[in-house]
Enzyme design. Structure first.
Site, PDB file in Angstrom:
ATOM      1  N   GLY A 221     -29.532  15.297 -53.605  1.00 35.97           N
ATOM      2  CA  GLY A 221     -28.440  15.081 -52.665  1.00 35.97           C
ATOM      3  C   GLY A 221     -27.596  16.321 -52.483  1.00 35.97           C
ATOM      4  O   GLY A 221     -28.067  17.450 -52.659  1.00 35.97           O
ATOM      5  N   SER A 222     -26.331  16.107 -52.156  1.00 30.69           N
ATOM      6  CA  SER A 222     -25.441  17.208 -51.804  1.00 30.69           C
ATOM      7  C   SER A 222     -25.007  18.000 -53.028  1.00 30.69           C
ATOM      8  O   SER A 222     -24.976  17.490 -54.156  1.00 30.69           O
ATOM      9  CB  SER A 222     -24.197  16.672 -51.088  1.00 30.69           C
ATOM     10  OG  SER A 222     -23.360  15.979 -51.992  1.00 30.69           O
ATOM     11  N   SER A 223     -24.633  19.254 -52.783  1.00 27.64           N
ATOM     12  CA  SER A 223     -24.137  20.114 -53.852  1.00 27.64           C
ATOM     13  C   SER A 223     -22.842  19.557 -54.432  1.00 27.64           C
ATOM     14  O   SER A 223     -22.628  19.615 -55.648  1.00 27.64           O
ATOM     15  CB  SER A 223     -23.921  21.532 -53.324  1.00 27.64           C
ATOM     16  OG  SER A 223     -23.371  22.372 -54.307  1.00 27.64           O
ATOM     17  N   ARG A 224     -21.999  19.004 -53.588  1.00 24.38           N
ATOM     18  CA  ARG A 224     -20.714  18.471 -54.064  1.00 24.38           C
ATOM     19  C   ARG A 224     -20.932  17.361 -55.085  1.00 24.38           C
ATOM     20  O   ARG A 224     -20.342  17.363 -56.171  1.00 24.38           O
ATOM     21  CB  ARG A 224     -19.895  17.951 -52.878  1.00 24.38           C
ATOM     22  CG  ARG A 224     -18.527  17.401 -53.267  1.00 24.38           C
ATOM     23  CD  ARG A 224     -17.800  16.847 -52.051  1.00 24.38           C
ATOM     24  NE  ARG A 224     -18.543  15.731 -51.462  1.00 24.38           N
ATOM     25  CZ  ARG A 224     -18.177  15.097 -50.357  1.00 24.38           C
ATOM     26  NH1 ARG A 224     -17.107  15.488 -49.695  1.00 24.38           N
ATOM     27  NH2 ARG A 224     -18.894  14.091 -49.891  1.00 24.38           N
ATOM     28  N   THR A 225     -21.799  16.397 -54.754  1.00 18.42           N
ATOM     29  CA  THR A 225     -22.055  15.300 -55.681  1.00 18.42           C
ATOM     30  C   THR A 225     -22.787  15.795 -56.921  1.00 18.42           C
ATOM     31  O   THR A 225     -22.487  15.383 -58.043  1.00 18.42           O
ATOM     32  CB  THR A 225     -22.874  14.198 -54.991  1.00 18.42           C
ATOM     33  OG1 THR A 225     -22.172  13.742 -53.832  1.00 18.42           O
ATOM     34  CG2 THR A 225     -23.110  13.026 -55.926  1.00 18.42           C
ATOM     35  N   GLY A 226     -23.753  16.688 -56.731  1.00 14.30           N
ATOM     36  CA  GLY A 226     -24.483  17.231 -57.872  1.00 14.30           C
ATOM     37  C   GLY A 226     -23.583  17.972 -58.840  1.00 14.30           C
ATOM     38  O   GLY A 226     -23.720  17.846 -60.062  1.00 14.30           O
ATOM     39  N   GLU A 244     -31.296  18.283 -57.691  1.00 14.27           N
ATOM     40  CA  GLU A 244     -31.835  19.019 -56.542  1.00 14.27           C
ATOM     41  C   GLU A 244     -30.802  18.910 -55.439  1.00 14.27           C
ATOM     42  O   GLU A 244     -30.522  17.820 -54.948  1.00 14.27           O
ATOM     43  CB  GLU A 244     -33.181  18.442 -56.111  1.00 14.27           C
ATOM     44  CG  GLU A 244     -33.946  19.361 -55.169  1.00 14.27           C
ATOM     45  CD  GLU A 244     -33.470  19.287 -53.730  1.00 14.27           C
ATOM     46  OE1 GLU A 244     -32.843  20.272 -53.270  1.00 14.27           O
ATOM     47  OE2 GLU A 244     -33.703  18.274 -53.075  1.00 14.27           O
ATOM     48  N   CYS A 278     -33.913  19.488 -47.001  1.00 10.22           N
ATOM     49  CA  CYS A 278     -33.249  20.423 -47.918  1.00 10.22           C
ATOM     50  C   CYS A 278     -33.697  21.856 -47.676  1.00 10.22           C
ATOM     51  O   CYS A 278     -32.936  22.798 -47.896  1.00 10.22           O
ATOM     52  CB  CYS A 278     -33.546  20.043 -49.365  1.00 10.22           C
ATOM     53  SG  CYS A 278     -32.988  18.401 -49.830  1.00 10.22           S
TER      54      CYS A 278
END
EC number: 1.2.1.71
Length: 488
Positions: A221-226, A244, A278
């Site tokens: 998913g998103s960088s923010r959530t990761g 990822e 992605c």
């Protein structure tokens, strides 16, 4: 509505309301409630109870269930493709390829497991050295919306194969695809509690990630959530975390002989799946001068003929919609912000129908933007950067905190070798679209694109841990005792 599947039983969610909408018509496709924190705990306990029985099955027994799942996917292929198309907005031809990827994942995962995490042994002195692998236990899988069947499948299949049990939280934007996929697992004979479905949004995700009963979490998913998950797991080395998180991917174009081949490859890299892969190219690096001008003119001309259409439109469109009206608005806002800061419109990204999440391809020249935001704009908006020399192009390509994919279109193998050596990315392609990833290869990046847990063929690595053993069939004294030890 029975939106959750816990311990082999469908039940109503007690958490937040989840509605899935067709992104073009805004028709409600699925409605239910997500899992509450108490239901998350119930699912964790169910998985924990199911773990020993599943892990103690032989590898061949687990493979048999996975192969039965592949057969059920084939049986329901048309229904799954229809569901993926209507829920994500991607055209039916593309949705069908996603189902095919889901089916193929089984055989590839078995091959990967045997190669990377199987069993090996050999003589070592008077003993036998044996390498085996064990499952972690209870793992959570957080799935994305862009490939709601294939990408969660890429975690779930190798996790189950290794003997883990799974808590699956799909994207709240694609709950219907997740439900159909889980029903295929049920038809395949997967035992109760081995795979539990937890629909829901942010609150469900927070409760699941924070539950002390999980042994690992696999996220796409998103960088923010990761990043939030990475911080949440800080100081917990006992938990396996695989992230990822996409990228701000560069595609460099060198002066090539076949401009149309370059244009086609750029379009495939930037606009397939409405730019919601992605690995999609976000930044196109084009040489300054007449040749670069000619390339851009041809790219703009061809891209202007591409229309975004409904998933079932005939003849089939190349592009469908983005995932939601909210996503469409955010992309249009990003385009406006770049233009306000000095970007030039080459081809405006437009929303032809205000009530539909359909966007046309956009191409903007951001060369003059003083501080370009290093963000993943997840849609059909391509940013052009002109460069004066090849060394400068490579430096610009690496000017990102991400490191998922990078590509070069060039007739020169020497330039590709230079590019490959200096590129900072987990996927580096030459004269092929950035979006051409294969399940038979690892998939992952560096920097803000992940935490060095490549998925796809290397998913086996984070689904099991190695156990090294020295084994002898009988207990005997060594021929020579260690100095200082007397037994007589």
């Amino acid at each position: 509505m029975n939106s959750l599947y816990i311990a082999g039983v469908w039940q109503d969610g007690q958490g937040e309301v989840v509605n899935s909408l067709n992104p073009v018509t805004q028709q409600v496709l699925w409605s239910g409630r997500g899992a509450s924190a108490a239901q998350v705990e119930q699912a964790v306990q169910a998985a924990r109870q199911a773990f020993p029985g599943w892990a103690l099955l032989s590898l061949d027994q687990r493979i048999a269930v996975l192969e039965a799942f592949a057969a059920r996917l084939k049986h329901h292929a048309d229904a799954l493709a229809q569901c993926i198309g209507e829920e994500t907005g991607k055209p039916l031809w593309e949705s069908a390829t996603e189902v095919t990827s889901m089916v193929n994942k089984i055989a590839i995962s078995v091959q990967s497991y045997r190669e990377r995490t199987g069993e090996k042994s050999g003589p070592l002195g008077d003993a036998t050295a044996v390498l085996r692998h064990k499952p972690h236990g209870v793992v959570a899988v957080f799935g994305p919306y862009n490939f709601p069947g294939h990408l969660p499948n890429g975690h779930i299949v190798p996790a189950l194969l290794a003997g883990n049990v799974v808590l699956f939280k799909p994207s709240e934007l694609t709950p219907k695809v997740a439900e159909l996929t889980v029903k295929c697992w049920i038809e395949a004979g997967l035992p109760a509690g081995v795979l539990n479905l937890l629909q829901g949004g942010r609150e469900t995700g927070i409760a699941l990630a924070a539950n002390p009963g999980i042994d690992g979490l696999f996220f796409t998913g998103s960088s923010r959530t990761g990043n939030a998950l990475h911080q949440q797991f800080a100081g917990r080395p006992d938990k396996i975390l695989a992230l990822e998180m996409g990228g701000n991917n560069p595609l460099i174009v060198d002066q090539v002989q076949d401009i149309d081949a370059a244009v086609y490859t750029i379009i495939q890299s930037a606009f397939i799946s409405a730019g919601q892969r992605c690995t999609c190219a976000r930044r196109l690096l084009v040489p300054e001068g007449d040749w670069g001008d000619a390339l851009l003119a041809r790219l703009v001309g061809v891209s202007a003929t591409i229309e975004a259409g409904a998933f079932d439109q005939q003849p089939a469109p190349f592009m469908g919609s983005v995932i939601s009206l909210e996503a469409a608005r955010a992309l249009l806002d990003a385009q406006r912000n770049l233009l306000a800061n000095g970007a030039l419109t080459l081809l405006e990204m437009r929303q032809p129908q205000p009530g539909a999440a359909l966007l046309t391809p956009g191409i903007i020249d951001v060369s003059a933007v003083p501080e370009r935001p290093d963000e993943e704009l997840f849609g059909p908006l391509l940013q052009v950067i002109r460069y004066a020399g090849f060394d400068a192009a490579i430096a610009e390509a690496n000017a990102t905190r991400y490191g998922l994919a990078a590509g070069l279109l060039s007739d020169s193998e020497a330039r590709y070798q230079q590019f490959w050596l200096h590129s900072r990315a987990g996927i580096v392609n030459w004269n092929k679209p950035l979006t051409g990833a294969a399940s038979s290869a690892p998939f992952g990046g560096v920097g803000a694109s992940g935490n060095h847990r490549a998925s796809a063929y290397y998913a086996a690595d984070y689904c099991a841990y190695p156990v090294a053993s020295l084994e002898a069939g009988s207990l005997t004294l060594p021929a020579t005792l260690t100095p200082g030890i007397r037994l007589s």
